[in-house]
Write an enzyme that holds these catalytic residues in place. Structure first.
Site, PDB file in Angstrom:
ATOM      1  N   GLU A 263       1.767   0.024  -4.909  1.00 63.72           N
ATOM      2  CA  GLU A 263       0.765   0.999  -5.336  1.00 63.72           C
ATOM      3  C   GLU A 263       1.406   2.374  -5.455  1.00 63.72           C
ATOM      4  O   GLU A 263       1.814   2.959  -4.456  1.00 63.72           O
ATOM      5  CB  GLU A 263      -0.376   1.058  -4.314  1.00 63.72           C
ATOM      6  CG  GLU A 263      -1.439   2.089  -4.683  1.00 63.72           C
ATOM      7  CD  GLU A 263      -2.255   2.588  -3.485  1.00 63.72           C
ATOM      8  OE1 GLU A 263      -3.401   2.980  -3.706  1.00 63.72           O
ATOM      9  OE2 GLU A 263      -1.748   2.603  -2.361  1.00 63.72           O
TER      10      GLU A 263
ATOM     11  N   ASP B  38       0.822  -1.205   0.000  1.00 62.90           N
ATOM     12  CA  ASP B  38       0.000   0.000   0.000  1.00 62.90           C
ATOM     13  C   ASP B  38       0.863   1.265   0.000  1.00 62.90           C
ATOM     14  O   ASP B  38       1.950   1.285   0.568  1.00 62.90           O
ATOM     15  CB  ASP B  38      -0.863  -0.032   1.272  1.00 62.90           C
ATOM     16  CG  ASP B  38      -1.864   1.092   1.327  1.00 62.90           C
ATOM     17  OD1 ASP B  38      -2.751   1.117   0.470  1.00 62.90           O
ATOM     18  OD2 ASP B  38      -1.757   1.939   2.233  1.00 62.90           O
TER      19      ASP B  38
END
Ligand code: CA
Length: 620
Positions: free
Chosen positions: A359, A330
Site C-alpha cells: 500500500e 500495510d
C-alpha cells in the site's frame, strides 16, 4: 492424597520458579519448520530476569550460534541455525544457572507442506474480495465478547465491534465463490487488545495470535484451507510499521530503541515523497519514517536488527502456518526503504512465486513504481515487492466518471492513468480497485449513479491488473454525507442472525442493489476464464465524445470494451478507427447480455453505458 501431593509438587515447582524469577512467559516464534531456504532462526525468549540464565540446545543438528542480551534482563534472543539434516520433531532449549539446568523449553520443528516454497500467489486470473472481518458476518456469537478484552460488542456504534468473525467468512464462502471472487483479503485479524476501535485490526498487540473475537490461529488456517479447496486464495494483511500501544512489548520493551520517539511523541508527517525526493531535508525524511502513524500506534524501529528479524520471521511464519497465497502490506513506505527492501527480498527468497501487494497511497505513479520489483532507482535501490495498489488509477476512475469533460478532465484521466504504465516494471501486476476500507464507498464516489457505477466496475474488471473490490460494493453500499470509517465499513446485511435484510439471499434487498449484485456476478464469473483479460495485451484509443474504447487481445481472442459516459448521446462505433485491433472483425457478442452483434458499424453504445464485446474471429 494424590491430589494433595501433586498440588504440593506444583507449589514447590512454582516457588522455585518464582524465587528464581525466571518463568518463561513467551517464546516466539512458538515453533518453526525444517527445510526452509534460509536455515537461520531467531527465537525470542521472554521471562523475568531470563537473561541471567545461559541457554543451550541438546540437538547436534541445531546450532546455537549466538545469544543476544539487551538492556532489558527479561529478554534473550537466540540465533539458531537449523542444519539441512535436521528433522522435524522437538529439541530442548535448556537454561542453566551456575552450570545447572534450571529451565527447559521443548521447541518444535515442523515438516513443511509439500510445495510450500513454490506456492503460487494471487495473479491476473484472480479477483480479490476485501473483507473487514468484524463487519461481514457473525458466524459465532459466543466469541463476540471475550474476558480480558475491553472493547465489547456494540452494533449501534460505528467505531465499535460488531461481532463479525472468521467463522462468518467460512460460512459464506459459497456466496463469495458464486459472486466470482477468487481471492480474499481480510483486514488484519491479529489480536488488538485496544480499549476502543479495535475492530479494524490495525493496532496489533500480538503478532502471533489471531484475535479471539475473530477466532483462532487454527480457524484462520482452516479458512485458508477451505478457500484453497475451492481454488481461492487467502491474502493476509500485515503491518510491520507499527503496533498497537497495548502490545505486550510496549509495556516492557526489549531495548530503548525498540520504538521511535518513545518519550517525545512525534507524528509522522505522512509525506511519502520524502523517501524519494532528491531535495528532501533529513528532518522531513526522518519524521516521515519514524513518526508515529497515530497516537495509539507506536512506530517500530526496524533499524534494530532484532526487531527487523522478528518482523520478517513473523511474516514467513504466517505464510507457512496459514498456507497463505498472498500478503497485503500495510503502509508500505512508512517502514523506510532499507527495511522494506530487506523484508520483501527475504519473502521472495523464501517464496519466489508468492504475490505481495504494497500500500503506497499516492496519485503519483513515479513514487509507486519505485517500489516495484525490477525498478532500479536512485543509488541502485531495488525492492523485491511484486505488486502495488494502483491508487493513481483508483483516483482516475472516480474523477473521470464524475468530472466534466475537458482537455484534461473526464474520460481522458482514465486513459492518461494507463498511459503512465511505461514507468512500471510490471503494470499488469498492479491491483486495480474502485474503493477500499479507507475511502468513500464507490457508489458514493459516483454520486449514487448506478450507470456510472457499472462503468467503473467494467473498467476494473477488464483493464490490465488484478481487480479488487470491497465487500458490499456489489450491493451498492454507500456512506452519504459522512466520511466516518465506521460507516464506510458497515455491516453486510444478512451476516447477523437477527438481520432483517439478507444480501446473501436477496431477502429484503432493493431491486437496484440486486441489479448491481447480479451484474457483478455475471461480469466476474465471465472474467474467471478469459485468459485474454488476464494476460492479453491492452490497446486503448483516445476518448471521444466521452467514450473510452479499448481492446484486450492475444493470438486467440479479441475483446472490445467501450465505456460511454455521455448522458445524452449514444456512441456509434467507428470501425475504421479501430482497425488495428479489429483487423476486419465486424461482429461479436455482448458478453453481459448475450446479444449478438452482426454489424459493428451499425452498433451504438447507449448513453451512460458500457459494453464488453467478444469479437467473432475472421473466418479462415
Ligand atoms: Ca462473533
Amino acid at each position: 492424597m494424590k491430589k494433595m501431593l501433586s498440588t504440593l509438587i506444583f507449589l514447590l515447582f512454582f516457588c522455585i520458579n518464582f524465587t528464581l524469577g525466571q518463568e518463561i512467559k513467551r517464546v516466539e516464534p512458538e515453533f518453526w519448520w525444517v527445510g526452509m531456504t534460509n536455515p537461520n532462526l531467531q527465537v525470542l525468549v521472554y521471562g523475568e530476569n531470563i537473561s541471567d540464565l545461559s541457554p543451550s540446545v541438546d540437538n547436534g543438528k541445531i546450532d546455537l550460534q549466538q545469544v543476544i542480551r539487551t538492556e532489558n534482563p527479561n529478554y534473550l534472543f537466540l540465533n539458531l541455525k537449523i542444519n539441512k539434516n535436521a528433522s522435524a520433531g522437538t529439541f530442548n532449549i535448556q537454561f542453566s544457572k551456575d552450570e545447572k539446568v534450571v529451565k527447559q523449553y521443548s521447541y518444535e520443528l515442523r515438516e513443511r507442506e509439500e510445495g510450500s516454497k513454490q506456492r503460487k500467489g494471487f495473479n491476473n486470473s484472480d479477483v480479490i474480495y476485501l473483507i473487514t472481518p468484524d463487519r461481514f458476518a457473525n458466524g459465532n456469537t459466543d466469541n463476540d465478547n471475550i474476558e480480558g478484552l475491553r472493547d465489547k460488542v456494540n452494533r449501534e456504534k460505528p467505531g465499535g465491534r460488531h461481532g463479525g468473525d472468521i467463522q462468518g467468512i467460512i460460512d459464506h464462502l459459497d456466496y463469495i465463490e458464486e459472486m466470482g471472487f477468487t481471492s480474499i483479503w481480510l483486514n488484519p485479524v491479529l489480536e488488538n487488545k485496544m480499549p476502543d476501535h479495535s475492530y479494524h485490526g490495525y493496532s496489533t498487540t500480538n503478532y502471533y495470535k489471531v484475535d479471539p473475537r475473530f477466532g483462532s490461529n487454527e480457524l484462520h488456517k482452516k479458512l485458508s484451507k477451505k478457500a484453497h479447496e475451492r481454488g481461492m486464495k487467502l491474502i493476509m494483511d500485515m503491518i510491520p510499521n507499527h503496533c498497537g500501544s497495548e502490545h505486550w512489548w510496549i509495556k516492557d520493551p526489549p531495548s530503548d530503541d525498540w520504538v521511535h520517539y518513545q518519550d517525545n511523541y512525534t507524528n509522522t508527517n505522512h509525506r511519502r515523497t520524502t523517501l524519494w525526493d532528491p531535495h528532501a531535508s533529513k528532518i522531513d525524511k526522518k519524521q516521515f519514517a519514524e513518526g508515529w502513524f497515530v497516537r495509539t500506534m507506536p512506530d517500530l524501529n526496524q533499524d534494530n536488527p532484532l526487531l527487523a528479524k522478528y518482523l520478517i520471521q513473523n511474516s514467513i511464519w504466517w505464510v507457512e502456518y496459514a498456507d497463505l497465497r498472498g500478503i497485503r502490506l500495510d503502509t508500505y513506505p512508512y517502514s523506510g526503504k532499507e527495511f522494506m527492501q530487506k523484508w520483501s527480498c527475504r519473502m521472495m527468497e523464501e517464496y519466489p512465486n508468492l504475490n505481495i501487494v504494497g500500500e503506497e497511497w499516492t496519485d503519483n505513479p513515479a513514487v509507486i513504481s519505485s517500489w516495484q520489483r525490477g525498478k532500479k532507482t536512485t543509488g541502485n535501490y531495488e525492492s523485491c515487492l511484486p505488486s502495488l495498489m494502483d491508487f493513481p488509477t483508483q483516483m482516475a476512475i472516480s474523477s473521470s466518471l464524475t468530472s466534466e469533460e475537458d482537455w484534461d478532465s473526464g474520460m481522458i484521466q482514465l486513459y492518461r492513468s494507463l498511459a503512465n504504465d511505461f514507468i512500471y516494471p510490471e503494470p499488469s501486476n498492479l491491483v486495480v480497485f474502485t474503493d477500499n476500507h479507507d475511502m468513500s464507498r464507490f457508489f458514493t464516489q459516483v454520486n449514487e449513479d448506478l450507470k456510472l457505477f457499472k462503468l467503473g466496475i467494467i473498467f476494473t474488471a477488464t483493464t490490465r491488473g488484478i481487480p479488487q473490490y470491497f465487500y458490499g460494493t456489489e450491493i451498492l453500499k454507500a456512506n452519504p454525507d459522512t466520511d466516518d470509517h465506521g460507516v464506510i465499513r458497515s455491516d453486510f446485511p444478512g451476516g447477523w442472525p437477527d438481520d432483517e435484510k439478507n444480501a446473501f439471499t436477496g431477502e429484503g434487498i432493493s431491486e437496484k442493489k440486486k441489479e448491481a449484485q447480479s451484474f457483478m456476478k455475471k461480469l466476474l464469473n465471465w472474467r474467471k476464464n478469459e485468459e485474454v483479460i488476464h494476460t492479453g495485451e491492452l490497446t486503448h484509443f483516445l476518448p471521444k465524445n466521452e467514450c473510452y474504447v479499448y481492446f484486450r487481445h492475444n493470438k486467440q481472442k479479441t475483446i472490445m470494451v467501450a465505456l460511454n459516459k455521455n448522458a445524452e448521446e449514444s456512441y456509434k462505433i467507428n470501425t475504421s478507427r479501430f482497425q488495428e485491433c479489429l483487423k476486419g472483425k465486424n461482429s461479436g457478442t455482448n458478453v453481459l447480455t448475450g446479444e449478438k452483434i452482426n454489424n459493428l458499424d451499425n452498433y451504438k453504445i447507449k448513453p451512460k453505458s458500457g459494453v464488453i464485446i467478444e469479437l467473432k474471429p475472421n473466418s479462415k
